[in-house]
Design a protein around this motif. Sequence first.
Motif, PDB file in Angstrom:
ATOM      1  N   ARG A  18       0.816  -1.212   0.000  1.00 51.33           N
ATOM      2  CA  ARG A  18       0.000   0.000   0.000  1.00 51.33           C
ATOM      3  C   ARG A  18       0.855   1.271   0.000  1.00 51.33           C
ATOM      4  NH1 ARG A  18      -3.321  -0.980   4.264  1.00 51.33           N
ATOM      5  NH2 ARG A  18      -4.940  -1.963   3.008  1.00 51.33           N
TER       6      ARG A  18
ATOM      7  N   GLU B 294      -5.588  -3.388  -2.852  1.00 54.22           N
ATOM      8  CA  GLU B 294      -6.653  -4.363  -2.610  1.00 54.22           C
ATOM      9  C   GLU B 294      -7.402  -4.704  -3.889  1.00 54.22           C
ATOM     10  OE1 GLU B 294      -6.546  -1.886   1.265  1.00 54.22           O
ATOM     11  OE2 GLU B 294      -6.201  -1.579  -0.885  1.00 54.22           O
TER      12      GLU B 294
ATOM     13  N   PRO C  10      -1.511   2.481  -3.496  1.00 55.19           N
ATOM     14  CA  PRO C  10      -2.543   2.695  -2.468  1.00 55.19           C
ATOM     15  C   PRO C  10      -3.792   1.839  -2.663  1.00 55.19           C
ATOM     16  CG  PRO C  10      -1.624   4.784  -3.189  1.00 55.19           C
ATOM     17  CD  PRO C  10      -1.092   3.745  -4.129  1.00 55.19           C
TER      18      PRO C  10
END
Length: 313
Positions: A303, A310, A307
Motif C-alpha cells: 500500500r 486491494e 494505495p
Amino acid sequence: MSITVIKPGLQTTIQSKPRTGMRHLGVASGGAADPLSLALVNRLLGNALDAPALEAALLGPTLRFDADCAFAITGAAAVATLNGASVNFHETLFANAGDEFVIGAAKKGARVYVGVAGGFEADDVLGSRSTYLLAALGGHQGRALEEGDTVLLRPKEVGSLRTPDEFIPPMSSSWVLRACESFEASALSADARARLFETNWTVGRRADRMGLQLDGATLDVSSSGRMPSAPVFPGTVQCPEGGTPYVLSVDAGTVGGYPRIAQVARLDQHLLGQLRPGDHVRFMRREPQAAIDELRDKITYWRAWLPDIEQVI
C-alpha cells in the motif's frame, strides 16, 4: 494518438481488470495474468492501476509510436530498446512520433507489460477491456495484436517516476507458491498428498493463460475421471486421473470435473502469470487463516507504493 504494430511478438494482447461477478453465468474472469505488474506499469504513468496495457508473452512486439507519448515497461526480465538504445524497466519513458520500440525475448518470467500515459483504447465488454481470446471478447477486436494493427491511445501528460527498488518484483526460474488443500484433496492417497507439497515441480510445455501443467511426480488419485463438475477459480490445482496436476490461470473456465486438490493462495496468484515452461515450482502448505493473515501483511506492505492494492491482488 496511436501506435502501430510492426511485429506482434508471440502473443501480445490488451489486458486490464478481470470480469468479476459473472462466474455463475459461465463468464471467465480473465484480465492481466500478472495483475501486480499491470498495476506497477500504470503507477508510473499516473493511470488507474487497472488501465488497459499491453501484455506480451515470452517474445515481445516491435511497435512504432505515431505521436509523442510517455510509456513504461514492467514484468518479465527482457531487453527493450527505443530506436536501438536500451531502455530501463520500472521508470517513466518518453517517445517521439516515429520512434521504434522493441521488446526482445523474456529471459526470466513470462510476460512483459507495456503501458502508456492515459492507457490504451480497448473494447469494453461485460465491464472489462481485457482480451479474452477463447470468446473473442474485449481488447483489440477480441484477439491478439497482428502486424499492421493500429492501437489508439488516450493522450495524457505526466512527469518522470521510478519504481522504488523495494517494490520491483524479482523475476526467477524457481518459484514458491503458498497454497491450501482444497475440496477433493482426500481423493489423493496419503503419500500423494505429501508429494504435492514435497515435490519440486517443473512447468510443462502446456502452459498458457488457461493454466499450467506440472511435471515431476504422478499423484495417485481415486476419482477415475468421474467426478461431477464443480466450480473452479484461478489458482485451483486440479488432478486428472492420469495423476499430473494442472494449475488454472486467469482464462480458465468456471467449472471442472477433476479433483480440486489445492488452491494457490490469493496473495500469490499474480505469480502464475510469470511462470514459463521449464520453471521450477514448489507449493508451500498454508492453512486458510494463515493465508488470510499473510495476504493482509502483503497488502499493508504494497500500500505504500500502490494505495489501491486491494483491487489488484
